[in-house]
Design a protein around this motif. Structure first.
Motif, mmCIF file in Angstrom:
data_model
loop_
_atom_site.group_PDB
_atom_site.id
_atom_site.type_symbol
_atom_site.label_atom_id
_atom_site.label_comp_id
_atom_site.label_asym_id
_atom_site.label_seq_id
_atom_site.Cartn_x
_atom_site.Cartn_y
_atom_site.Cartn_z
ATOM 1 N N ILE A 250 0.850 -1.193 0.000
ATOM 2 C CA ILE A 250 0.000 0.000 0.000
ATOM 3 C C ILE A 250 0.884 1.241 0.000
ATOM 4 C CG2 ILE A 250 -1.716 1.295 1.342
ATOM 5 C CD1 ILE A 250 -2.670 -1.409 2.451
ATOM 6 N N ARG A 251 0.598 2.156 -0.906
ATOM 7 C CA ARG A 251 1.381 3.391 -0.992
ATOM 8 C C ARG A 251 0.854 4.388 0.038
ATOM 9 N NH1 ARG A 251 0.592 5.555 -6.708
ATOM 10 N NH2 ARG A 251 -1.555 5.048 -6.086
ATOM 11 N N ILE A 252 1.783 4.925 0.817
ATOM 12 C CA ILE A 252 1.426 5.891 1.850
ATOM 13 C C ILE A 252 2.244 7.155 1.610
ATOM 14 C CG2 ILE A 252 1.405 6.312 4.341
ATOM 15 C CD1 ILE A 252 1.242 3.238 4.690
ATOM 16 N N PRO A 253 1.615 8.298 1.458
ATOM 17 C CA PRO A 253 0.192 8.593 1.675
ATOM 18 C C PRO A 253 -0.675 8.558 0.406
ATOM 19 C CG PRO A 253 1.402 10.623 1.486
ATOM 20 C CD PRO A 253 2.417 9.530 1.323
ATOM 21 N N GLU A 254 -0.160 8.085 -0.737
ATOM 22 C CA GLU A 254 -0.936 8.136 -1.972
ATOM 23 C C GLU A 254 -2.233 7.325 -1.879
ATOM 24 O OE1 GLU A 254 3.287 9.003 -2.850
ATOM 25 O OE2 GLU A 254 2.237 7.394 -1.774
ATOM 26 N N ASP A 255 -2.148 6.082 -1.385
ATOM 27 C CA ASP A 255 -3.336 5.231 -1.270
ATOM 28 C C ASP A 255 -4.133 5.543 0.000
ATOM 29 O OD1 ASP A 255 -2.649 3.977 -3.636
ATOM 30 O OD2 ASP A 255 -1.522 2.380 -2.623
ATOM 31 N N ILE A 256 -3.426 5.798 1.060
ATOM 32 C CA ILE A 256 -4.083 6.151 2.315
ATOM 33 C C ILE A 256 -3.150 7.027 3.145
ATOM 34 C CG2 ILE A 256 -3.294 3.995 3.397
ATOM 35 C CD1 ILE A 256 -5.786 4.115 5.178
ATOM 36 N N ALA A 257 -3.674 8.122 3.658
ATOM 37 C CA ALA A 257 -2.911 9.003 4.543
ATOM 38 C C ALA A 257 -3.185 8.583 5.986
ATOM 39 C CB ALA A 257 -3.315 10.457 4.342
ATOM 40 N N ILE A 258 -2.142 8.579 6.802
ATOM 41 C CA ILE A 258 -2.274 8.142 8.198
ATOM 42 C C ILE A 258 -1.759 9.242 9.111
ATOM 43 C CG2 ILE A 258 -1.585 6.408 9.892
ATOM 44 C CD1 ILE A 258 -1.216 4.460 7.531
#
Length: 317
Positions: A250-258
């Protein structure tokens, strides 16, 4: 005896007594002379004798869920450093999140082993905790409610989570998940509960932007999710999400920002540094300790509520 200490130090017995019992209005030079005389004579006042005279134990209990959590470790460090400056010892008690452990810690007041307790997390109902004010002083740190019988040092949680939600919305995220601990989120009036204030700051900011919180994207237990962004309950939880996400492609933050909470040291050290809500941990601890000392030394009967600002620290995601 105390008379021998007075004779060797060249001071009166009453002055020596004031030093031993951590009383105010004694110069640092005299305190030093008394300490040197006590060291030279090997004199140590018996704890039981001090308690029988009503002069207190010189101990402050600091109650935390677990010291291994970096947030509480930093908080305890600040409290202990401040108490030490005023010649008070700290007793660190871990409750492990158990009500019985917290009550056992509070019983130190009843047994006169501690003069006061700084509660860094609350497990029992406030009604039970309040009963222990008859035995010693209480200060809540990192916890709060509407009670005015106990001094409280806390961060402005609502405003902190408002800033975080505004930031994520400003980055274009539409579906924002929310993760918290096992506590039930109850929408109480603002200013009465940490968990409620955090969640209220989140959902009311969404509402102002014309959005609503998705109940399917609110997690008290972390499993799997498909949001655009997530506000985690702590930096430790957020870091775990980052590590697990990267391990699964999973690409972070492209797919999901945390986004994390607390700004613990690990927030800036993981593979993708965390944007996080920084709590003023050191200041909270210092204020809590000073409030406890104020009550113990001055015999102050009034209580305070000190609120500190939270800061959004923007990093790579």
């Amino acid at each position: 005896t105390i008379s021998d200490v007075a004779k060797l130090s060249g001071l009166s017995v009453s002055t020596v007594s004031r030093v031993i019992n951590n009383k105010p209005h004694v110069s640092e030079a005299k305190r030093q002379r008394v300490q040197e005389a006590m060291d030279a004579l090997g004199y140590s006042p018996l704890q039981a004798a001090r308690q029988m005279r009503g002069s207190g134990s010189g101990n402050v209990a600091v109650v935390v869920p677990t010291i291994t959590n970096n947030f509480f470790a930093q908080l305890v460090d600040s409290i202990e450093r401040t108490c030490s400056k005023y010649a008070y010892r700290t007793l660190i008690i871990q409750t492990y999140g158990e009500r019985a452990g917290e009550e056992e810690a509070l019983n130190l007041l009843r047994m006169q082993h501690a003069d006061g307790a700084i509660l860094c997390a609350i497990e029992n109902q406030w009604e039970l905790i309040r009963k222990f004010t008859q035995y010693g002083r209480l200060v809540a740190c990192n916890e709060y409610n509407e009670d005015h019988e106990i001094s409280m040092i806390c961060g402005r949680q609502y405003e902190g989570f408002q800033k975080a939600t505004e930031y994520l919305l400003g980055k274009g995220h539409q579906r924002i998940a929310y993760c918290t601990g096992a506590k039930a989120l109850v929408l109480q009036p603002k200013g009465l509960n940490i968990d409620s204030d955090r969640y209220r700051g989140f959902i009311e900011t969404l509402s102002k932007a014309g959005k609503s919180a998705d109940p399917d994207q609110m997690f008290t237990r972390i499993h799997t999710m498909e949001p655009d962004a997530v506000i985690a309950g702590s930096d430790e939880v957020a870091a775990g999400m980052v590590i697990e996400g990267l391990a699964n492609g999973i690409r972070i933050p492209e797919d999901i920002a945390i986004l994390g909470v607390d700004d613990q040291p690990l927030a800036s050290c993981i593979q993708i540094p965390l944007t996080t809500i920084r709590q003023p941990i050191a200041q909270e601890g210092e204020y809590a300790a000073k409030e406890m000392i104020r009550q113990l030394r001055d015999g102050a009967e009034d209580t305070i509520r000190k609120e500190l600002d939270l800061e959004l620290v923007i990093r790579q995601q």
